[in-house]
Write an enzyme that holds these catalytic residues in place. Structure first.
Site, PDB file in Angstrom:
ATOM      1  CG  ASP A  83     -12.972 -11.152   4.150  1.00  0.00           C
ATOM      2  OD1 ASP A  83     -12.055 -11.090   3.314  1.00  0.00           O
ATOM      3  OD2 ASP A  83     -13.465 -12.228   4.549  1.00  0.00           O
ATOM      4  CB  SER A 227     -10.473 -22.991   7.154  1.00  0.00           C
ATOM      5  OG  SER A 227     -10.866 -21.835   7.868  1.00  0.00           O
TER       6      SER A 227
HETATM    7 ZN   LIG Z   1     -11.883 -14.555   1.044  1.00  0.00          ZN
END
Ligand SMILES: [Zn+2]
Length: 322
Positions: A83, A227
């Site tokens: 990531d 999220s």
């Molecule tokens: Zn990210």
């Protein structure tokens, strides 16, 4: 099956109108919670490691934990992804070290410099059977070492996506349509408040997404910073000694809508952190005499599992899609 790349899972997700969850992993309990949920629901899953996770847990430990999860859940496809790789060297180290997918995030650079660095990573990755996610546009918020001040973010410019993808050869593209990293995705000034006093964020820019889809038919799109910051866990944190005022996320129904379109990968990290922290705070408050880490990490792991199961069923739609 051994670790896989995201190629096959994205193709099926694109055609099937669902998305694959990409969950950040930092320790054993998180890896177990995520993969137990995915395993029970027969869902493909992406386990992703940030630069910060690598610094915290060490590359080898994380790879071996993921290998154990693959062995324990042989029926589901699992990809191991870097990531926010920010240099060629970091991406190369992960490609050489067993990852099946890497992100090169050169989105803070100029268009030409972003293309040049992304292309360099793509060439090395493809030579080694690894796929590459790139990014155009900038998200606000904080994720490990990626910090972008609110107000400095920039939506992806759809008129750039075709040239970027064709010149770099990247396999998927993260775009900025109003998602944001962290648990404080928006300032109060950017939001309205509902009847309960909870912040309601501005809606995602589906017009930008639709325009990208039109220009890149069949191409997998990625959403970072997705999220939803469930208020039940914010409340739990605050009730048991925490202090997270005005934490706010992306409403799940907007992510579900994106998953039905070309969005094939949705990144979720803060919700797992919140679920663990709320659960552990509650446990400590209710059991002040306990001191065995297994006692509080067990319900924390269960909370991760339940959070991921919820996302798979109600946000991503990836259950039963192996
Ligand atoms: Zn990210």
């Amino acid at each position: 099956m051994p670790l896989v790349t995201t190629t096959e899972m994205f193709k099926k997700a694109y055609d099937g109108g669902y998305a694959i969850g990409a969950f950040n992993v930092n320790n054993m309990e998180i890896v177990q919670g995520i993969t137990e949920a995915a395993g029970e629901l027969n869902s493909p899953v992406i386990l992703q490691v940030s630069k910060g996770a690598r610094a915290y847990a060490n590359h080898t430990y994380l790879v071996k934990l993921v290998e154990a999860a693959v062995e324990e859940n042989p029926q589901i496809p699992i990809a191991l992804h870097l990531d926010h790789g920010d240099t060629f060297e970091l991406c190369k180290s992960c490609i050489d070290g067993g990852f099946t997918s890497v992100m090169i995030d050169a989105s803070s650079k100029s268009f030409e410099d972003n293309i040049a660095l992304t292309k360099q990573v793509v060439e090395y990755a493809h030579d080694h059977g690894v796929v590459v996610e790139a990014e155009l546009g900038t998200l606000a918020g904080i994720e490990d070492e990626v910090v972008v001040e609110s107000g400095k973010e920039a939506y992806t410019r759809p008129e750039e996506v075709e040239e970027f993808v064709s010149r770099t050869g990247c396999d998927s593209l993260a775009i900025a349509i109003g998602t944001s990293h962290g648990a404080y995705k928006f300032t109060a000034a950017q939001c309205t408040r509902n009847a309960d006093g909870i912040l309601v964020p501005p809606p995602l820019r589906f017009d930008v997404l639709e325009e990208c889809i039109k220009r890149l038919p069949g191409f997998p799109i990625v959403l970072h910073g997705s999220s939803s910051v469930p208020q039940e866990f914010v409340k739990m944190v605050n009730q048991y000694g925490g202090n997270m005022p005005d934490a706010v996320g992306i409403p799940e129904e907007q992510l579900r809508k994106a998953a039905k379109l070309a969005v094939c990968k949705i990144n979720i990290d803060s919700d797992i952190r919140l679920a663990m922290t709320g659960t552990i705070r509650k446990y400590f408050a209710e059991h002040p005499d306990h001191f065995d880490p297994r006692q509080y990490l067990k319900p924390a792991r269960q909370a991760v599992k339940e959070m991921v199961a919820h996302k798979i069923k109600y946000v991503l739609g990836s259950d039963g899609k192996i």
